[in-house]
Design an enzyme around this catalytic site. Structure first.
Site, PDB file in Angstrom:
ATOM      1  N   CYS A   1       0.839  -1.193   0.000  1.00  0.00           N
ATOM      2  CA  CYS A   1       0.000   0.000   0.000  1.00  0.00           C
ATOM      3  C   CYS A   1       0.877   1.247   0.000  1.00  0.00           C
ATOM      4  O   CYS A   1       1.880   1.310   0.723  1.00  0.00           O
ATOM      5  CB  CYS A   1      -0.907   0.002   1.224  1.00  0.00           C
ATOM      6  SG  CYS A   1      -2.065   1.386   1.251  1.00  0.00           S
TER       7      CYS A   1
ATOM      8  N   HIS B   1      -9.314  -3.475  -2.671  1.00  0.00           N
ATOM      9  CA  HIS B   1      -8.282  -2.778  -1.896  1.00  0.00           C
ATOM     10  C   HIS B   1      -8.607  -1.279  -1.810  1.00  0.00           C
ATOM     11  O   HIS B   1      -8.503  -0.672  -0.747  1.00  0.00           O
ATOM     12  CB  HIS B   1      -6.900  -2.987  -2.541  1.00  0.00           C
ATOM     13  CG  HIS B   1      -5.778  -2.270  -1.861  1.00  0.00           C
ATOM     14  ND1 HIS B   1      -4.738  -2.916  -1.217  1.00  0.00           N
ATOM     15  CD2 HIS B   1      -5.511  -0.943  -1.749  1.00  0.00           C
ATOM     16  CE1 HIS B   1      -3.894  -2.016  -0.718  1.00  0.00           C
ATOM     17  NE2 HIS B   1      -4.338  -0.803  -1.025  1.00  0.00           N
ATOM     18  N   GLU B   2      -9.038  -0.713  -2.956  1.00  0.00           N
ATOM     19  CA  GLU B   2      -9.343   0.735  -2.968  1.00  0.00           C
ATOM     20  C   GLU B   2     -10.625   1.055  -2.208  1.00  0.00           C
ATOM     21  O   GLU B   2     -10.671   2.032  -1.463  1.00  0.00           O
ATOM     22  CB  GLU B   2      -9.453   1.236  -4.422  1.00  0.00           C
ATOM     23  CG  GLU B   2      -8.226   0.979  -5.286  1.00  0.00           C
ATOM     24  CD  GLU B   2      -6.922   1.294  -4.576  1.00  0.00           C
ATOM     25  OE1 GLU B   2      -5.934   0.595  -4.853  1.00  0.00           O
ATOM     26  OE2 GLU B   2      -6.866   2.209  -3.740  1.00  0.00           O
TER      27      GLU B   2
ATOM     28  N   HIS C   1     -10.194   1.315   1.414  1.00  0.00           N
ATOM     29  CA  HIS C   1      -9.663   2.610   1.896  1.00  0.00           C
ATOM     30  C   HIS C   1     -10.792   3.596   2.178  1.00  0.00           C
ATOM     31  O   HIS C   1     -10.689   4.423   3.078  1.00  0.00           O
ATOM     32  CB  HIS C   1      -8.704   3.237   0.871  1.00  0.00           C
ATOM     33  CG  HIS C   1      -7.292   2.732   0.942  1.00  0.00           C
ATOM     34  ND1 HIS C   1      -6.526   2.787   2.093  1.00  0.00           N
ATOM     35  CD2 HIS C   1      -6.510   2.175  -0.001  1.00  0.00           C
ATOM     36  CE1 HIS C   1      -5.315   2.289   1.851  1.00  0.00           C
ATOM     37  NE2 HIS C   1      -5.281   1.893   0.585  1.00  0.00           N
TER      38      HIS C   1
HETATM   39  O1  LIG Z   1      -4.588   2.073  -2.255  1.00  0.00           O
HETATM   40  C1  LIG Z   1      -3.721   1.932  -3.334  1.00  0.00           C
HETATM   41  N1  LIG Z   1      -2.426   1.538  -2.977  1.00  0.00           N
HETATM   42  O2  LIG Z   1      -2.046   1.709  -1.737  1.00  0.00           O
HETATM   43  C2  LIG Z   1      -1.516   1.090  -4.005  1.00  0.00           C
HETATM   44  C3  LIG Z   1      -1.425  -0.422  -4.081  1.00  0.00           C
HETATM   45  C4  LIG Z   1      -2.700  -1.039  -4.543  1.00  0.00           C
HETATM   46  C5  LIG Z   1      -2.754  -2.543  -4.501  1.00  0.00           C
HETATM   47  C6  LIG Z   1      -1.642  -3.332  -4.229  1.00  0.00           C
HETATM   48  C7  LIG Z   1      -1.754  -4.723  -4.192  1.00  0.00           C
HETATM   49  C8  LIG Z   1      -2.985  -5.311  -4.437  1.00  0.00           C
HETATM   50  C9  LIG Z   1      -4.089  -4.527  -4.705  1.00  0.00           C
HETATM   51  C10 LIG Z   1      -3.961  -3.152  -4.741  1.00  0.00           C
HETATM   52 NI    NI Z   2      -3.607   1.151  -0.508  1.00  0.00          NI
END
Ligand SMILES: OCN(O)CCCc1ccccc1
Ligand code: NI
Length: 183
Positions: free
Chosen positions: A110, A153-154, A157
């Site tokens: 992240c 993942h987003e 957040h």
């Molecule tokens: O929130 C976005 N971020 O922190 C960047 C990395 C995004 C991400 C990384 C690994 C698997 C799914 C999503």
């Molecule tokens: Ni992230």
């Protein structure tokens, strides 16, 4: 231009807030912000720009990560089938999902976390997302595998959830139940 100095790091309470819906149609200000978030992702995936501005490459970015507790996210990546996903979305929500789970065998990282946190992050294998895009259109996306992982993942957040909240603290690399590994 968004650079790493604009990225909020873990410890800041904003990353643990439930972000607020944005008014629709989106304001010019919110559209500009979302365009900048999308541009960050493109810049971070361009070797020259990335090196020049010391960016961490990212496939997604959520507004709380730049200090805005608003339900806005951007993604820019190609999945395992070379399909390009490049979106700025307002008020994204998961409207349905599979029972089956999936996880990246490489784990997740992240932009707001300046450390490795090893372990499997079980997520839904397939999700259907509804949202409003940068043109103000309602979009419905049926996603699976890597694309489903990134969007979850987003959206996490926007709900104050970090990827490592899903890792089993007792056994981070335990095979998650009813989940398929994604290499
Ligand atoms: O929130 C976005 N971020 O922190 C960047 C990395 C995004 C991400 C990384 C690994 C698997 C799914 C999503
Ligand atoms: Ni992230």
């Amino acid at each position: 231009m968004i650079t790493m100095k604009d990225i909020i790091r873990e410890g800041d309470p904003i990353l643990r807030e439930v972000a607020s819906e944005v008014d629709l149609p989106p304001s010019e200000e919110n559209k500009e912000t979302l365009e900048e978030m999308l541009q960050y992702l493109k810049n971070s995936q361009d070797e020259q720009i990335c090196d020049r501005y010391n960016l961490r490459p990212g496939v997604g970015l959520a507004a709380p990560q730049i200090g805005l507790s608003k339900r806005m996210l951007a993604v820019h990546f190609t999945d395992f089938n070379e399909k390009l996903y490049s979106y700025g979305l307002f008020n994204p929500r998961i409207v349905s999902h599979s029972v089956e789970k999936a996880y990246l065998t490489s784990g997740e990282g992240c932009l707001s976390v300046d450390r490795e946190v090893p372990g499997y992050v079980p997520r839904y294998a397939r999700v259907t997302i509804k949202a409003t895009d940068l043109e103000g259109n309602e979009v419905k996306l049926r996603l699976r595998d890597f694309a489903a992982i990134v969007f979850q993942h987003e959206i996490d957040h926007l709900n104050g959830v970090m990827f490592y909240d899903h890792i089993d603290p007792d056994n981070p690399f335990k095979e998650p139940e009813n989940a398929k590994p994604l290499d």
